[in-house]
Design a protein around this motif. Structure first.
Motif, mmCIF file in Angstrom:
data_model
loop_
_atom_site.group_PDB
_atom_site.id
_atom_site.type_symbol
_atom_site.label_atom_id
_atom_site.label_comp_id
_atom_site.label_asym_id
_atom_site.label_seq_id
_atom_site.Cartn_x
_atom_site.Cartn_y
_atom_site.Cartn_z
ATOM 1 N N ALA A 110 44.918 48.849 36.688
ATOM 2 C CA ALA A 110 45.313 47.804 37.633
ATOM 3 C C ALA A 110 45.629 46.516 36.878
ATOM 4 O O ALA A 110 45.017 46.215 35.857
ATOM 5 N N ASP A 111 46.593 45.767 37.382
ATOM 6 C CA ASP A 111 47.017 44.518 36.746
ATOM 7 C C ASP A 111 46.848 43.343 37.689
ATOM 8 O O ASP A 111 47.062 43.466 38.898
ATOM 9 N N ALA A 112 46.493 42.213 37.125
ATOM 10 C CA ALA A 112 46.410 40.951 37.866
ATOM 11 C C ALA A 112 47.086 39.873 37.044
ATOM 12 O O ALA A 112 47.083 39.918 35.810
ATOM 13 N N VAL A 113 47.673 38.913 37.731
ATOM 14 C CA VAL A 113 48.333 37.796 37.072
ATOM 15 C C VAL A 113 47.963 36.531 37.835
ATOM 16 O O VAL A 113 48.055 36.493 39.057
ATOM 17 N N ARG A 114 47.540 35.503 37.116
ATOM 18 C CA ARG A 114 47.294 34.216 37.767
ATOM 19 C C ARG A 114 48.652 33.567 38.008
ATOM 20 O O ARG A 114 49.435 33.398 37.072
ATOM 21 N N ALA A 115 48.952 33.233 39.262
ATOM 22 C CA ALA A 115 50.261 32.674 39.603
ATOM 23 C C ALA A 115 50.478 31.333 38.915
ATOM 24 O O ALA A 115 49.587 30.495 38.858
ATOM 25 N N CYS A 116 51.663 31.161 38.368
ATOM 26 C CA CYS A 116 52.040 29.945 37.654
ATOM 27 C C CYS A 116 51.971 28.745 38.597
ATOM 28 O O CYS A 116 52.582 28.748 39.652
ATOM 29 N N GLY A 117 51.191 27.736 38.224
ATOM 30 C CA GLY A 117 51.085 26.526 39.021
ATOM 31 C C GLY A 117 50.168 26.636 40.221
ATOM 32 O O GLY A 117 49.962 25.656 40.934
ATOM 33 N N LEU A 121 45.839 31.693 43.249
ATOM 34 C CA LEU A 121 46.565 32.884 43.682
ATOM 35 C C LEU A 121 46.695 33.890 42.548
ATOM 36 O O LEU A 121 47.053 33.541 41.431
ATOM 37 N N TRP A 122 46.408 35.150 42.871
ATOM 38 C CA TRP A 122 46.442 36.235 41.884
ATOM 39 C C TRP A 122 47.225 37.421 42.446
ATOM 40 O O TRP A 122 46.688 38.197 43.237
ATOM 41 N N PRO A 123 48.494 37.602 42.074
ATOM 42 C CA PRO A 123 49.184 38.849 42.424
ATOM 43 C C PRO A 123 48.533 40.020 41.680
ATOM 44 O O PRO A 123 48.167 39.893 40.504
ATOM 45 N N VAL A 124 48.350 41.144 42.366
ATOM 46 C CA VAL A 124 47.756 42.331 41.758
ATOM 47 C C VAL A 124 48.595 43.561 42.090
ATOM 48 O O VAL A 124 49.239 43.619 43.131
ATOM 49 N N VAL A 125 48.584 44.526 41.178
ATOM 50 C CA VAL A 125 49.192 45.840 41.401
ATOM 51 C C VAL A 125 48.132 46.863 41.024
ATOM 52 O O VAL A 125 47.625 46.860 39.896
ATOM 53 N N ILE A 126 47.796 47.724 41.984
ATOM 54 C CA ILE A 126 46.736 48.705 41.774
ATOM 55 C C ILE A 126 47.281 50.099 42.068
ATOM 56 O O ILE A 126 47.758 50.363 43.174
ATOM 57 N N PRO A 127 47.228 51.004 41.083
ATOM 58 C CA PRO A 127 47.658 52.381 41.349
ATOM 59 C C PRO A 127 46.656 53.047 42.293
ATOM 60 O O PRO A 127 45.459 52.776 42.232
ATOM 61 N N LEU A 128 47.176 53.897 43.172
ATOM 62 C CA LEU A 128 46.298 54.605 44.115
ATOM 63 C C LEU A 128 46.113 56.057 43.688
ATOM 64 O O LEU A 128 46.969 56.632 43.017
ATOM 65 N N TRP A 129 44.996 56.632 44.075
ATOM 66 C CA TRP A 129 44.647 58.011 43.749
ATOM 67 C C TRP A 129 44.717 58.866 45.002
ATOM 68 O O TRP A 129 44.483 58.383 46.103
ATOM 69 N N THR A 130 45.014 60.162 44.789
ATOM 70 C CA THR A 130 44.929 61.130 45.883
ATOM 71 C C THR A 130 44.004 62.261 45.456
ATOM 72 O O THR A 130 43.803 62.489 44.249
ATOM 73 N N GLY A 131 43.466 62.948 46.435
ATOM 74 C CA GLY A 131 42.597 64.084 46.146
ATOM 75 C C GLY A 131 43.338 65.214 45.467
ATOM 76 O O GLY A 131 42.765 65.948 44.656
ATOM 77 N N ARG A 135 45.678 60.291 39.910
ATOM 78 C CA ARG A 135 46.553 59.120 39.976
ATOM 79 C C ARG A 135 47.884 59.540 40.592
ATOM 80 O O ARG A 135 48.527 60.483 40.130
ATOM 81 N N SER A 136 48.273 58.817 41.623
ATOM 82 C CA SER A 136 49.498 59.162 42.343
ATOM 83 C C SER A 136 50.624 58.212 41.957
ATOM 84 O O SER A 136 50.456 57.334 41.105
ATOM 85 N N ASP A 137 51.759 58.383 42.609
ATOM 86 C CA ASP A 137 52.893 57.482 42.424
ATOM 87 C C ASP A 137 52.818 56.286 43.373
ATOM 88 O O ASP A 137 53.690 55.429 43.355
ATOM 89 N N LEU A 138 51.789 56.245 44.206
ATOM 90 C CA LEU A 138 51.613 55.133 45.140
ATOM 91 C C LEU A 138 50.937 53.954 44.453
ATOM 92 O O LEU A 138 50.079 54.143 43.584
ATOM 93 N N SER A 139 51.305 52.760 44.859
ATOM 94 C CA SER A 139 50.603 51.581 44.359
ATOM 95 C C SER A 139 50.453 50.558 45.484
ATOM 96 O O SER A 139 51.269 50.505 46.410
ATOM 97 N N LEU A 140 49.408 49.786 45.379
ATOM 98 C CA LEU A 140 49.135 48.678 46.288
ATOM 99 C C LEU A 140 49.535 47.396 45.573
ATOM 100 O O LEU A 140 49.082 47.151 44.454
ATOM 101 N N GLU A 141 50.399 46.620 46.196
ATOM 102 C CA GLU A 141 50.743 45.300 45.685
ATOM 103 C C GLU A 141 50.218 44.292 46.680
ATOM 104 O O GLU A 141 50.472 44.393 47.884
#
Length: 161
Positions: A110-117, A121-131, A135-141
């Motif tokens: 998973a990645d996080a970035v502190r928003a410039c200025g 605020l922290w945009p994040v991208v987290i990969p999702l898992w399936t049973g 690790r799936s091709d889905l991600s949560l932004e």
């Protein structure tokens, strides 16, 4: 890759102004000046990508569990979660696997970035898992707002990469 954003700019002397901008990924930001569009907006520097801070993980884990359960009502009822899209589970329902809770190794990807200025605020991208596949091709932004009463997560999208 470009996206469009509509931004409301407050004004102290009159009504707010809304503008539409093209948003570009960091790779486009580093293009030569001649190759960059004139309306380029820098949201954050991707070189500052880091692990999701520990203080945000409990609310994100709870959100991922709600995604796995398909419980949009619980998402909308939770004061720490904002659902910014009409149907956050659109891609999840169409995906061939069933989303599960995020395993511990999921945080390593998973990645996080502190928003410039805007350090709260922290945009994040987290990969999702399936049973079915792990690790799936889905991600949560999402974007996390670090408030004094605790973090608030706004779902940007859940989609296939």
């Amino acid at each position: 890759m470009a996206a469009m954003a509509r931004v409301k700019i407050p004004s102290a002397s009159g009504p707010s102004t809304c503008i539409t901008m093209h948003l570009y990924t960091a790779s486009r930001m580093h293009a030569s000046a001649a190759d960059r569009p004139s309306n380029l907006v820098r949201l954050h520097d991707m070189s500052e990508t880091q692990a999701v801070p520990q203080r945000f993980r409990p609310v994100l884990s709870a959100l991922i569990d709600m995604i796995a359960e398909g419980d949009v009502a619980a998402m909308r009822a939770d004061p720490a979660i904002r659902v910014g899209v009409s149907d956050p589970l659109l891609w999840v329902r169409d995906y061939p696997g069933a989303v599960t809770s995020l395993p511990p190794q999921g945080w390593d990807l998973a990645d996080a970035v502190r928003a410039c200025g805007q350090p709260e605020l922290w945009p994040v991208v987290i990969p999702l898992w399936t049973g079915e596949e792990g690790r799936s091709d889905l991600s949560l932004e999402a974007t996390i707002e670090n408030r004094s009463e605790g973090p608030v997560v706004e779902i940007g999208s859940i989609h296939v990469l």
